[in-house]
Design a protein around this motif. Structure first.
Motif, PDB file in Angstrom:
ATOM      1  N   GLY A  41       1.011  -1.191  -0.062  1.00 29.36           N
ATOM      2  CA  GLY A  41      -0.027   0.148  -0.013  1.00 29.36           C
ATOM      3  C   GLY A  41       0.850   1.362  -0.033  1.00 29.36           C
ATOM      4  N   VAL A  42       0.753   1.984  -0.874  1.00 28.63           N
ATOM      5  CA  VAL A  42       1.435   3.292  -1.158  1.00 28.63           C
ATOM      6  C   VAL A  42       0.908   4.418  -0.255  1.00 28.63           C
ATOM      7  N   ASP A  43       1.919   5.028   0.352  1.00 27.70           N
ATOM      8  CA  ASP A  43       1.741   6.232   1.074  1.00 27.70           C
ATOM      9  C   ASP A  43       2.280   7.481   0.628  1.00 27.70           C
ATOM     10  N   VAL A  44       1.468   8.595   0.547  1.00 32.30           N
ATOM     11  CA  VAL A  44       2.133   9.819   0.193  1.00 32.30           C
ATOM     12  C   VAL A  44       2.565  10.646   1.385  1.00 32.30           C
ATOM     13  N   ALA A  45       3.984  10.899   1.486  1.00 27.78           N
ATOM     14  CA  ALA A  45       4.638  11.385   2.407  1.00 27.78           C
ATOM     15  C   ALA A  45       4.605  12.906   2.337  1.00 27.78           C
ATOM     16  N   ALA A  46       4.526  13.579   0.961  1.00 30.22           N
ATOM     17  CA  ALA A  46       4.777  15.193   1.162  1.00 30.22           C
ATOM     18  C   ALA A  46       4.489  15.125  -0.501  1.00 30.22           C
ATOM     19  N   THR A  47       4.412  16.563  -0.739  1.00 32.24           N
ATOM     20  CA  THR A  47       4.383  17.189  -2.003  1.00 32.24           C
ATOM     21  C   THR A  47       5.440  18.167  -2.186  1.00 32.24           C
ATOM     22  N   LYS A  48       5.940  18.400  -3.270  1.00 29.77           N
ATOM     23  CA  LYS A  48       6.792  19.354  -3.776  1.00 29.77           C
ATOM     24  C   LYS A  48       6.609  20.562  -4.284  1.00 29.77           C
ATOM     25  N   THR A  49       6.516  20.677  -5.764  1.00 34.92           N
ATOM     26  CA  THR A  49       6.167  21.859  -6.292  1.00 34.92           C
ATOM     27  C   THR A  49       4.729  22.518  -6.116  1.00 34.92           C
ATOM     28  N   ASN A  50       4.052  21.141  -6.071  1.00 34.28           N
ATOM     29  CA  ASN A  50       2.267  21.627  -5.996  1.00 34.28           C
ATOM     30  C   ASN A  50       1.769  20.029  -5.668  1.00 34.28           C
ATOM     31  N   LEU A  52       0.245  18.335  -7.152  1.00 33.61           N
ATOM     32  CA  LEU A  52       0.318  17.114  -8.352  1.00 33.61           C
ATOM     33  C   LEU A  52       1.533  16.542  -7.991  1.00 33.61           C
ATOM     34  N   ASP A  53       2.635  17.109  -7.626  1.00 36.02           N
ATOM     35  CA  ASP A  53       4.011  16.571  -7.345  1.00 36.02           C
ATOM     36  C   ASP A  53       4.320  15.906  -6.273  1.00 36.02           C
ATOM     37  N   VAL A  54       4.052  14.532  -6.171  1.00 34.68           N
ATOM     38  CA  VAL A  54       3.956  13.760  -4.829  1.00 34.68           C
ATOM     39  C   VAL A  54       5.150  13.190  -4.688  1.00 34.68           C
ATOM     40  N   VAL A  55       5.578  12.944  -3.267  1.00 38.03           N
ATOM     41  CA  VAL A  55       6.628  12.052  -2.726  1.00 38.03           C
ATOM     42  C   VAL A  55       5.847  11.036  -2.093  1.00 38.03           C
ATOM     43  N   THR A  56       6.249   9.572  -2.360  1.00 32.68           N
ATOM     44  CA  THR A  56       5.627   8.626  -1.363  1.00 32.68           C
ATOM     45  C   THR A  56       6.817   8.228  -0.271  1.00 32.68           C
ATOM     46  N   ARG A  57       6.246   7.630   0.698  1.00 33.21           N
ATOM     47  CA  ARG A  57       7.266   7.189   1.746  1.00 33.21           C
ATOM     48  C   ARG A  57       8.357   6.290   1.060  1.00 33.21           C
ATOM     49  N   ALA A  58       7.842   5.298   0.290  1.00 34.70           N
ATOM     50  CA  ALA A  58       8.716   4.506  -0.401  1.00 34.70           C
ATOM     51  C   ALA A  58       9.862   5.248  -1.352  1.00 34.70           C
ATOM     52  N   ASP A  59       9.567   6.577  -1.895  1.00 38.34           N
ATOM     53  CA  ASP A  59      10.600   6.965  -2.512  1.00 38.34           C
ATOM     54  C   ASP A  59      11.863   7.581  -1.591  1.00 38.34           C
ATOM     55  N   ILE A  60      11.395   7.899  -0.179  1.00 37.37           N
ATOM     56  CA  ILE A  60      12.410   8.249   0.650  1.00 37.37           C
ATOM     57  C   ILE A  60      13.253   7.059   1.123  1.00 37.37           C
ATOM     58  N   GLU A  61      12.607   5.918   1.290  1.00 37.88           N
ATOM     59  CA  GLU A  61      13.186   4.687   2.022  1.00 37.88           C
ATOM     60  C   GLU A  61      14.050   4.073   0.851  1.00 37.88           C
ATOM     61  N   PRO A  99      15.091   7.369  -7.146  1.00 40.28           N
ATOM     62  CA  PRO A  99      14.533   5.981  -6.357  1.00 40.28           C
ATOM     63  C   PRO A  99      13.446   5.332  -7.172  1.00 40.28           C
ATOM     64  N   ILE A 100      12.466   6.169  -7.393  1.00 37.16           N
ATOM     65  CA  ILE A 100      11.170   5.842  -7.740  1.00 37.16           C
ATOM     66  C   ILE A 100      11.001   6.880  -9.104  1.00 37.16           C
ATOM     67  N   ASP A 101      11.391   6.481 -10.393  1.00 39.56           N
ATOM     68  CA  ASP A 101      11.069   7.399 -11.535  1.00 39.56           C
ATOM     69  C   ASP A 101       9.592   6.819 -12.026  1.00 39.56           C
ATOM     70  N   GLY A 102       8.568   7.693 -12.121  1.00 34.60           N
ATOM     71  CA  GLY A 102       7.443   7.283 -12.222  1.00 34.60           C
ATOM     72  C   GLY A 102       6.532   7.300 -11.126  1.00 34.60           C
ATOM     73  N   THR A 103       6.791   8.091 -10.069  1.00 37.36           N
ATOM     74  CA  THR A 103       5.922   8.001  -8.960  1.00 37.36           C
ATOM     75  C   THR A 103       4.459   8.206  -9.089  1.00 37.36           C
TER      76      THR A 103
END
Length: 276
Positions: A41-50, A52-61, A99-103
């Motif tokens: 299950g994917v969790d959104v950890a944060a957004t960046k520029t707006n 639409l531009d999301v970062v998932t917890r998995a990106d960071i891990e 880490p995840i291109d195509g978030t």
């Protein structure tokens, strides 16, 4: 220009092979973690520029795991990833990691995402690895050593329609930039055969390498998005150009089947010059 001896060249080849082996190991580790997290299950950890531009917890891990894997063996190297702070190096080699291109694909459960890892020395590409764990595709290349997909050689064949190429692209998250890109695409409609928007820059560059599309172009990515794919595409026989805007820091990139002419490429509206 300095001429290297056969012994020096052999050492360089050995080092490049070691770098590639490390990149493959880190990509597999990162991809395994990403795929396990996606199934859980994917969790959104944060957004960046707006929004639409999301970062998932998995990106960071995943980025943390890749950084730890690489720097444990090569603590002197620099590390530039999309999601974490840059690590300055003590020599002239830097790792570029997405880490995840195509978030967005990852967020929606689409398998079209990848881990992208490249090593560059003083701006010169040495190795590139793009691993799509959900697709079971491992693309790898080192400078002068050719490109592979799952261990088998990849060499770009001529396009079936070089005068009207099949185009791949990605769009910016900024609304103003996106409108500009859409207009440019509309202007190119009479030149291209069709357009594909997969959502993963790294995988699109590999698709050009394999001849699945003819051209990839954009002006809204970063070095970690294209670093590995450029190595793979060039080693497969493609043309590749990229440059960074000094103000926005965005990278413009065009990667093309070698049979597509520069006049056709220039008509697409991406004015880039050889720079990497």
């Amino acid at each position: 220009m300095e001429h290297l001896s056969e012994a020096q060249l052999a050492v360089d080849d050995v080092e490049a092979d070691q770098l590639l082996e490390l990149a493959v190991d880190a990509a597999r580790r990162g991809g395994g973690l990403a795929e396990s997290a996606r199934r859980a299950g994917v969790d959104v950890a944060a957004t960046k520029t707006n929004d639409l531009d999301v970062v998932t917890r998995a990106d960071i891990e995943v980025e943390n795991l890749i950084r730890e894997t690489i720097l444990a063996q090569r603590p002197q190297d620099g590390f530039l990833g999309e999601e974490t702070d840059e690590v300055p190096g003590h020599d002239d080699l830097t790792w570029l990691v997405d880490p995840i291109d195509g978030t967005v694909n990852y967020l929606y459960g689409d398998p079209g995402y990848a881990v992208s890892i490249a090593a560059y020395r003083r701006g010169t590409p040495l190795v590139g690895v793009v691993y799509g764990p959900a697709l079971d595709e491992l693309w790898a290349a080192r400078s002068g050593g050719g490109a592979t997909l799952n261990g088998l050689p990849v060499r770009t064949a001529g396009s079936v329609s070089p005068a009207q190429p099949l185009l791949a692209t990605v769009f910016d998250y900024d609304p103003t930039a996106r409108v500009r890109q859409m207009r440019r695409l509309a202007d190119s409609a009479v030149v291209i055969r069709d357009v594909r928007v997969s959502g993963s820059t790294a995988l699109d560059l590999c698709r050009v390498a394999a001849g699945r599309v003819d051209v990839f172009c954009t002006d809204s990515v970063h070095w970690w998005d294209v670093g590995a794919g450029i190595v793979i595409a060039r080693e497969a026989g493609c043309q590749a150009w990229a440059r960074q805007d000094p103000v926005s820091r965005h990278v413009s990139c065009v990667v093309s089947n070698p049979t597509v002419s520069e006049s056709v490429l220039s008509s697409l509206g991406y004015a880039v010059v050889p720079s990497c």
